[in-house]
Scaffold this motif. Structure first.
Motif, PDB file in Angstrom:
ATOM      1  N   HIS A 385       0.837  -1.208   0.000  1.00 13.10           N
ATOM      2  CA  HIS A 385       0.000   0.000   0.000  1.00 13.10           C
ATOM      3  C   HIS A 385       0.870   1.256   0.000  1.00 13.10           C
ATOM      4  O   HIS A 385       0.587   2.225  -0.725  1.00 13.10           O
ATOM      5  N   LEU A 386       1.927   1.248   0.817  1.00 15.53           N
ATOM      6  CA  LEU A 386       2.821   2.411   0.877  1.00 15.53           C
ATOM      7  C   LEU A 386       3.550   2.608  -0.447  1.00 15.53           C
ATOM      8  O   LEU A 386       3.686   3.755  -0.925  1.00 15.53           O
ATOM      9  N   ARG A 387       4.005   1.544  -1.054  1.00 13.12           N
ATOM     10  CA  ARG A 387       4.706   1.659  -2.344  1.00 13.12           C
ATOM     11  C   ARG A 387       3.781   2.229  -3.424  1.00 13.12           C
ATOM     12  O   ARG A 387       4.191   3.087  -4.219  1.00 13.12           O
ATOM     13  N   ASN A 388       2.544   1.760  -3.459  1.00 15.61           N
ATOM     14  CA  ASN A 388       1.589   2.291  -4.439  1.00 15.61           C
ATOM     15  C   ASN A 388       1.348   3.785  -4.226  1.00 15.61           C
ATOM     16  O   ASN A 388       1.234   4.548  -5.191  1.00 15.61           O
ATOM     17  N   ALA A 389       1.273   4.190  -2.968  1.00 11.05           N
ATOM     18  CA  ALA A 389       1.052   5.607  -2.683  1.00 11.05           C
ATOM     19  C   ALA A 389       2.261   6.452  -3.093  1.00 11.05           C
ATOM     20  O   ALA A 389       2.107   7.576  -3.592  1.00 11.05           O
ATOM     21  N   MET A 390       3.454   5.918  -2.919  1.00 14.79           N
ATOM     22  CA  MET A 390       4.669   6.670  -3.263  1.00 14.79           C
ATOM     23  C   MET A 390       4.862   6.762  -4.771  1.00 14.79           C
ATOM     24  O   MET A 390       5.386   7.767  -5.276  1.00 14.79           O
ATOM     25  N   THR A 391       4.449   5.746  -5.507  1.00 15.72           N
ATOM     26  CA  THR A 391       4.674   5.747  -6.949  1.00 15.72           C
ATOM     27  C   THR A 391       3.545   6.449  -7.715  1.00 15.72           C
ATOM     28  O   THR A 391       3.803   7.217  -8.646  1.00 15.72           O
ATOM     29  N   MET A 392       2.304   6.192  -7.327  1.00 10.95           N
ATOM     30  CA  MET A 392       1.178   6.752  -8.074  1.00 10.95           C
ATOM     31  C   MET A 392       0.875   8.195  -7.675  1.00 10.95           C
ATOM     32  O   MET A 392       0.435   8.990  -8.506  1.00 10.95           O
ATOM     33  N   LYS A 393       1.070   8.535  -6.413  1.00 13.89           N
ATOM     34  CA  LYS A 393       0.891   9.909  -5.920  1.00 13.89           C
ATOM     35  C   LYS A 393      -0.494  10.463  -6.259  1.00 13.89           C
ATOM     36  O   LYS A 393      -0.642  11.536  -6.842  1.00 13.89           O
ATOM     37  N   LYS A 394      -1.505   9.678  -5.924  1.00  9.57           N
ATOM     38  CA  LYS A 394      -2.883  10.107  -6.107  1.00  9.57           C
ATOM     39  C   LYS A 394      -3.570  10.190  -4.761  1.00  9.57           C
ATOM     40  O   LYS A 394      -3.118   9.615  -3.771  1.00  9.57           O
ATOM     41  N   LYS A 395      -4.686  10.899  -4.754  1.00  8.30           N
ATOM     42  CA  LYS A 395      -5.417  11.083  -3.505  1.00  8.30           C
ATOM     43  C   LYS A 395      -5.902   9.753  -2.948  1.00  8.30           C
ATOM     44  O   LYS A 395      -5.846   9.507  -1.732  1.00  8.30           O
ATOM     45  N   GLU A 396      -6.371   8.861  -3.829  1.00  6.49           N
ATOM     46  CA  GLU A 396      -6.893   7.581  -3.372  1.00  6.49           C
ATOM     47  C   GLU A 396      -5.799   6.735  -2.735  1.00  6.49           C
ATOM     48  O   GLU A 396      -6.015   6.087  -1.703  1.00  6.49           O
ATOM     49  N   THR A 397      -4.608   6.726  -3.339  1.00  5.24           N
ATOM     50  CA  THR A 397      -3.518   5.925  -2.776  1.00  5.24           C
ATOM     51  C   THR A 397      -3.002   6.522  -1.476  1.00  5.24           C
ATOM     52  O   THR A 397      -2.610   5.784  -0.571  1.00  5.24           O
ATOM     53  N   TYR A 398      -2.996   7.855  -1.372  1.00  2.00           N
ATOM     54  CA  TYR A 398      -2.619   8.473  -0.099  1.00  2.00           C
ATOM     55  C   TYR A 398      -3.601   8.089   1.005  1.00  2.00           C
ATOM     56  O   TYR A 398      -3.207   7.807   2.146  1.00  2.00           O
ATOM     57  N   GLN A 399      -4.881   8.081   0.656  1.00  2.00           N
ATOM     58  CA  GLN A 399      -5.889   7.740   1.654  1.00  2.00           C
ATOM     59  C   GLN A 399      -5.814   6.282   2.079  1.00  2.00           C
ATOM     60  O   GLN A 399      -6.215   5.946   3.191  1.00  2.00           O
ATOM     61  N   SER A 400      -5.298   5.417   1.220  1.00  2.00           N
ATOM     62  CA  SER A 400      -5.145   4.011   1.603  1.00  2.00           C
ATOM     63  C   SER A 400      -4.059   3.824   2.665  1.00  2.00           C
ATOM     64  O   SER A 400      -4.012   2.781   3.326  1.00  2.00           O
ATOM     65  N   VAL A 401      -3.194   4.818   2.829  1.00  2.00           N
ATOM     66  CA  VAL A 401      -2.143   4.770   3.848  1.00  2.00           C
ATOM     67  C   VAL A 401      -2.493   5.664   5.033  1.00  2.00           C
ATOM     68  O   VAL A 401      -2.351   5.253   6.198  1.00  2.00           O
ATOM     69  N   TYR A 402      -2.971   6.853   4.765  1.00  2.00           N
ATOM     70  CA  TYR A 402      -3.243   7.816   5.840  1.00  2.00           C
ATOM     71  C   TYR A 402      -4.669   7.623   6.362  1.00  2.00           C
ATOM     72  O   TYR A 402      -5.540   8.463   6.148  1.00  2.00           O
ATOM     73  N   ASN A 403      -4.873   6.516   7.035  1.00  2.00           N
ATOM     74  CA  ASN A 403      -6.164   6.240   7.671  1.00  2.00           C
ATOM     75  C   ASN A 403      -5.908   5.484   8.968  1.00  2.00           C
ATOM     76  O   ASN A 403      -4.808   4.971   9.217  1.00  2.00           O
ATOM     77  N   TRP A 404      -6.941   5.381   9.797  1.00  2.00           N
ATOM     78  CA  TRP A 404      -6.785   4.783  11.127  1.00  2.00           C
ATOM     79  C   TRP A 404      -6.475   3.293  11.049  1.00  2.00           C
ATOM     80  O   TRP A 404      -5.713   2.770  11.876  1.00  2.00           O
ATOM     81  N   GLN A 405      -7.054   2.596  10.107  1.00  2.00           N
ATOM     82  CA  GLN A 405      -6.802   1.164  10.019  1.00  2.00           C
ATOM     83  C   GLN A 405      -5.322   0.877   9.760  1.00  2.00           C
ATOM     84  O   GLN A 405      -4.734  -0.017  10.381  1.00  2.00           O
ATOM     85  N   TYR A 406      -4.723   1.645   8.871  1.00  2.00           N
ATOM     86  CA  TYR A 406      -3.305   1.455   8.548  1.00  2.00           C
ATOM     87  C   TYR A 406      -2.419   1.751   9.766  1.00  2.00           C
ATOM     88  O   TYR A 406      -1.516   0.980  10.100  1.00  2.00           O
ATOM     89  N   ILE A 407      -2.709   2.853  10.453  1.00  2.00           N
ATOM     90  CA  ILE A 407      -1.890   3.243  11.602  1.00  2.00           C
ATOM     91  C   ILE A 407      -2.029   2.244  12.742  1.00  2.00           C
ATOM     92  O   ILE A 407      -1.042   1.858  13.383  1.00  2.00           O
TER      93      ILE A 407
END
Length: 761
Positions: A385-407
């Motif tokens: 999930h973190l790799r996808n957020a770093m490579t795609m740099k979209k709002k949806e991928t950021y939200q897949s990491v920056y949420n309570w479940q992930y933390i």
């Protein structure tokens, strides 16, 4: 030719005869013509026989007799063919209503009734079938006649159970319990021997089962607890198990069904305690055990506090005694339930999430090999999930990491690796987990996500302190001191402080509030102090703390706000004090840096003796926990009331603002501006000079402006204006005419009336 033909006919079957008759149709022989005619008649006869054979019970009587008449006419019409049939197929001529004359294949599909001729109509048969069905149903009802359970029966069962439990008695109680449980889902126990119709009887029966059944079962099966309490005695080891297995299975299924229907927390807790007692019996019955695990999982993830604890104890008991069967599926389901419950976080939900973290860690401690497999898969999933957020740099991928479940998942695995350390199996997972957490902090390094950064730093601090692994946490905390301008005045005031424990992201409005900077200082103080406490006994503490000391000194030079400088200065003093203590003790050491064993022993001794920072931290931690409890219990409740605030301005400020606001209205009427803006006197002088409509309009405008103010301000203005009016009236020149005094009095009355009207409006 005739003899040859006759010889052939004797050797042929009926079907062969029919075929030969058609094949010889072109010949002019009289015998062949007869055979042709007879063959056609035979074909018609076979069709009639087939139709008669497949006639159902509701067929008419005349069809069979009509077929008989056709055969009798054949004797007169074609005597030679009739003789042939007598010689070769006598059964066709001796036709009877009871004779089907079907092939074997047809017989197995259908058989005519023995009295076809006597069946007048199908309706009579249907009536007879209905009568038979009613008789059968009456017999079944008599066989399953229900017995109503009473309080007296329960008392008798209870006394008999205490005296001597028998299989027959246990069967009766089990069937009554099954009937009681069936009523919870509206089935009414129709298929049971007993019937429970009264709620008091239901409660008495369930209470009796929960209290006495387990002891009775142990006595009935002659099961004695093992001397080694860690070893579980399974009921299947008893020689009486096979005889009572069906009844035990019925009872265990009833307990699970009862647990699925309950809503009252106290009753659920009682049934869970009973299920925990019966865990050895469930382990002997896999199907019932799976159903129990499903209900226990539901209670562990969604039940009340007591129910959660009891459900966890039962799950732990099942996994400890049958790891190879239940551990992996239970761990997987518990992790999924944990993730589902972490979607939202609030002060009320946070204790439940912490409980799930600790209990799940306890379950993972049962088998480190299975834990490694689960941890590897789920940490890798977080990394993807973190790799996808770093490579795609979209709002949806950021939200897949920056949420309570992930933390919360990151924090869970930090807790698991910390609690199970030292473990050679789990040691390789520490580095990738740290990398994922650090990458999460660096993904969007803006001020709005400072709360998320602090959650990650707290998880890294836990992991670092428990696993004796150095993790660079301080740079991420000190960066906040550099990026935020604490000297800048806040844009707005906030009514309550920001709770950083239950937020991940700050709004733009939060960044402008004073509570934002106050909360940042408090959080940084807590995290820096907590991190240095974990390293307080390290032999390299002076070098470790040097960059932090430099940063804190630079902050104190730049910051001009006393409330922010005070905690930072206190923190700096404690760090320097601990650094000096370690340096002094280190100078007395007689070993070298390369001697790792001696260094570890020295650090252990320092930790046991205590350091200035560790002693301060223990005192601070107690006070901090009390503050948090007070905030949770009382402070938040008062703030949730949303009480209205009354804002009042000082009298002098109101006078200055009124003077500025109404300056243009009375500029032409005022003779001097030396007074403190007494509006009434200016209005009065205008009335003394002239009685024009213009002055009246000015007064009306003045009152309209006053009516726009709040009620509180209007009342205060009225009081202050009356006082000023009286004061100026006393200072007015004495030689005034009576008409002027009358006008003055009328003016005051008009002003008072208008003010009252504006207040009412």
């Amino acid at each position: 030719m005739a003899a040859k033909q006759k010889r052939k006919l004797e050797d042929l079957s009926v079907d062969e005869f029919l075929l030969s008759g058609f094949d010889s149709a072109g010949e002019g022989d009289s015998d062949e013509e007869v055979q042709k005619q007879n063959g056609l008649q035979k074909k018609n006869k076979k069709k009639d026989l087939k139709s008669a054979a497949f006639t159902t019970d509701d067929g008419k009587k005349g069809k069979a007799t009509e077929h008989k008449e056709q055969l009798s006419r054949l004797k007169n019409k074609d005597p030679e063919f009739y003789k042939f049939l007598q010689a070769n197929d006598q059964t066709l001529l001796n036709f009877d209503d009871t004779d089907t004359s079907e092939d074997e294949d047809e017989k197995k599909y259908h058989r005519l009734p023995s009295a076809l001729e006597e069946a007048g109509s199908g309706d009579d048969d249907d009536d007879e079938d209905d009568d038979m069905g009613q008789k059968a149903s009456k017999k079944s009802k008599k066989a399953v006649e229900t017995i109503k359970v009473t309080d007296k029966m329960i008392e008798d069962w209870k006394a008999a159970m205490k005296k001597e439990p028998t299989p027959r008695l246990f069967r009766e109680v089990t069937q009554a319990f099954k009937a009681a449980v069936a009523t919870t889902k509206g089935e009414g126990g129709a298929q049971c021997r007993y019937k429970v119709a009264d709620s008091s009887v239901f409660n008495a029966l369930v209470l009796f089962c929960i209290r006495d059944i387990y002891v009775a079962l142990q006595r009935m099966l002659n099961l004695k607890p093992d001397k080694d309490q860690k070893k579980l005695v399974l009921p299947s080891s008893s020689p009486k198990w096979q005889k009572n297995q069906l009844d035990v299975k019925m009872y265990l299924s009833g307990v699970v069904q009862l647990l699925s229907c309950l809503t009252e927390s106290t009753v659920i807790s009682a049934v869970l305690r009973h299920a925990n007692q019966l865990a050895p019996y469930y382990l002997c019955l896999p199907k019932q055990c799976r159903h129990l695990v499903k209900q226990l999982m539901k209670q562990w993830s969604t039940g009340e506090e007591t129910s959660r604890v009891l459900a966890f104890l039962a799950l732990n008991k099942i996994c400890r005694h049958k790891q190879e069967t239940y551990l992996n599926p239970i761990l997987k389901q518990m992790y999924i339930s944990y993730v589902q419950n972490c979607k939202f976080t609030s002060p009320n939900v946070l204790p439940m999430i912490n409980f799930m973290q600790r209990t799940l860690t306890e379950m993972y401690s049962l088998d480190t090999q299975a834990t490694y497999q689960h941890a590897f898969i789920y940490i890798r999933q977080l990394a993807i999930h973190l790799r996808n957020a770093m490579t795609m740099k979209k709002k949806e991928t950021y939200q897949s990491v920056y949420n309570w479940q992930y933390i919360h998942c990151l924090y869970l695995w930090c807790r698991v690796l910390s609690s199970l350390h030292p473990s050679d199996v789990l040691q390789p997972l520490i580095y990738p987990l740290c990398q994922v957490i650090i990458g999460t902090m660096k993904l969007v390094p803006t001020s709005r996500y400072y709360p998320l950064r602090m959650h990650c730093c707290r998880a890294l601090t836990l992991l670092s302190s428990s696993t004796n692994t150095f993790v660079p946490v301080m740079p991420f905390l000190l960066e906040i001191l550099q990026q935020v301008d604490f000297n800048k005045k806040p844009g707005r005031m906030s009514k309550k402080p920001i709770n950083f424990a239950v937020i991940l992201k700050l709004s733009k409005v939060n960044l402008m509030e004073k509570a934002y900077k106050d909360g940042l200082i408090d959080q940084l103080y807590d995290l820096i102090l907590e991190y240095f406490h974990t390293q307080a006994s390290s032999i390299g503490f002076p070098e470790l703390s040097l960059p932090t000391v430099i940063q804190l000194k630079a902050f104190l030079k730049e910051c001009k706000v006393a409330n922010y400088c005070k905690p930072v200065r206190q923190l700096l003093e404690k760090v320097q004090e601990n650094s000096s203590h370690i340096t002094g003790r280190r100078q007395k050491a007689a070993f070298g840096v390369a001697d790792a064993t001696a260094v570890a022993a020295w650090e252990k001794q320092i930790k046991e003796e205590g350091t200035p920072l560790s002693r301060y931290y223990s005192q601070w931690k107690k006070l901090r926990e009390k503050e948090i409890q007070l905030e949770i219990s009382g402070k938040d409740r008062m703030e949730d009331l949303e009480l209205p605030e009354i804002k009042r301005r000082k009298i002098q400020e109101k006078k200055v603002e009124d003077k500025k606001e109404f300056k243009d209205l009375f500029e032409s009427d005022s003779e001097s501006d030396s007074d403190d803006g007494e509006l009434k006197i200016k209005g009065k002088k205008g009335r003394l000079g002239s009685d024009d409509d213009k002055d009246d309009d000015d007064d009306d405008d003045h009152l309209e402006d006053l009516s726009d103010m709040s009620d509180d301000e209007g009342m205060e203005c009225e009081d202050s204006d009356d006082e000023n009016g009286d004061e100026k009236a006393s200072k007015a020149p004495q030689p005034l005419s009576s008409s002027a005094l009358i006008k003055l009095a009328e003016g005051d009355e008009d002003l008072v009336e208008d003010l009252e009207l504006s207040d009412d409006d």
